[in-house]
Motif scaffolding. Structure first.
Motif, short mmCIF file in Angstrom:
data_model
loop_
_atom_site.label_atom_id
_atom_site.label_comp_id
_atom_site.label_asym_id
_atom_site.label_seq_id
_atom_site.Cartn_x
_atom_site.Cartn_y
_atom_site.Cartn_z
N GLY A 26 6.35 10.18 -27.66
CA GLY A 26 6.59 9.95 -29.08
C GLY A 26 5.87 8.72 -29.58
O GLY A 26 6.38 7.98 -30.44
N TRP A 122 12.75 10.47 -31.25
CA TRP A 122 12.37 9.27 -30.50
C TRP A 122 12.85 7.96 -31.10
O TRP A 122 12.65 6.91 -30.50
N LYS A 126 17.88 9.08 -32.04
CA LYS A 126 17.56 9.87 -30.84
C LYS A 126 18.81 10.45 -30.19
O LYS A 126 19.79 9.75 -29.95
#
Length: 282
Positions: A26, A122, A126
């Motif tokens: 990410g 990310w 998350k």
């Protein structure tokens, strides 16, 4: 996700930015390239700049997917609104314009949706198991709704009613700068009523605040009194690029069944089949 790398391109009012994204981490796999947004920022003019960015990363990308964000509602390849972009985008076949300019399939998405999915995958939200609202405070107010990891696209809640008018021109970060509001005044008189309404309409489990102003979140988020936890975004200005890259790969596996013509998956499959036939001829 089998595809590890994709190109994300984020179209903004002042600049168009792009980078190759490592989708296992990410994060950017290359340095970011930024080119000023052309004026007027018509779809064709913007597509020409996007092509420059795609060409710049051609060697690293190969035949990998390209995701592009735009500050507009995007449904089935067409841009439906133009709140903070040239009016020529309204009802434009924008995805087709980009495909023609780049000579390859692309996936076009709303900029707030891209930032939102990146924060859930990310960033600050998350692995959150509930309903997340991601807001981007900048020239306007972008919003993204993600429920249990699934994006609900084109949630334009920056335009909800506030004091009888559109909330965006009253509460966006650009308003703070234009009216020279202190962080305290902006937070208590503009953001507080906006987020109260957002909370009432959606009842989220978490609110994430992004946009460039989020780097100063300690100056205004603690002043907000809400039922819902509200936190600053982690990916900030990288979120749009990262999210666009992920959504481009997702479109390969989950093409838009309502889009006329070929979706990214069909176009990519046809391209691979053509390459196989060409090799056999050789």
């Amino acid at each position: 996700m089998k595809q590890r790398y994709a190109l994300g391109i984020d179209i903004g009012g002042s600049g168009i930015k792009g980078a190759i994204v490592d989708l296992r981490k990410g994060e950017f796999a290359t340095d970011r390239l930024r080119i000023p947004t052309p004026q007027p920022a018509t779809p064709e003019a913007v597509a020409a700049v996007v092509k420059q960015i795609a060409d710049h990363f051609a060697a690293e990308l190969g035949d990998g997917p390209i995701g592009i964000t735009v500050p507009a509602v995007v449904t089935h390849g067409r841009t439906r609104s133009a709140a903070n972009i040239d009016p020529a985008w309204v009802d434009a076949p924008a995805e087709d314009i980009f495909r023609e300019a780049l000579g390859r399939p692309i996936t076009l998405v709303n900029d707030a949706d891209a930032a939102g999915i990146a924060e859930v995958l990310w960033g600050a939200a998350k692995d959150h198991p509930g309903l997340v609202m991601v807001t981007t405070l900048g020239t306007g107010i972008g919003t993204a709704m993600i429920h249990k990891g699934t994006l609900v696209p084109n949630i334009e809640l920056g335009h909800i009613e506030m004091f009888g008018k559109d909330a965006e021109p009253q509460a966006a970060a650009s308003v703070k700068d234009r009216e020279e509001l202190s962080y305290e005044t902006w937070a208590t008189e503009r953001l507080q009523p906006y987020y109260e309404r957002l909370e009432f309409y959606t009842w989220p489990d978490l609110i994430v605040v992004g946009g460039g102003v989020s780097k100063a979140s300690d100056k205004f988020l603690p002043l907000l009194k809400l039922k819902t936890p509200i936190v600053p975004a982690k990916l900030r200005n990288a979120a749009g690029i990262v999210g666009a890259a992920w959504l481009a790969v997702d479109a390969l596996a989950n093409p838009d069944a309502l889009r006329g013509g070929e979706g990214p998956a069909e176009a990519a499959a046809k391209g691979k089949e053509k390459s196989k036939k060409d090799k056999k001829k050789d």
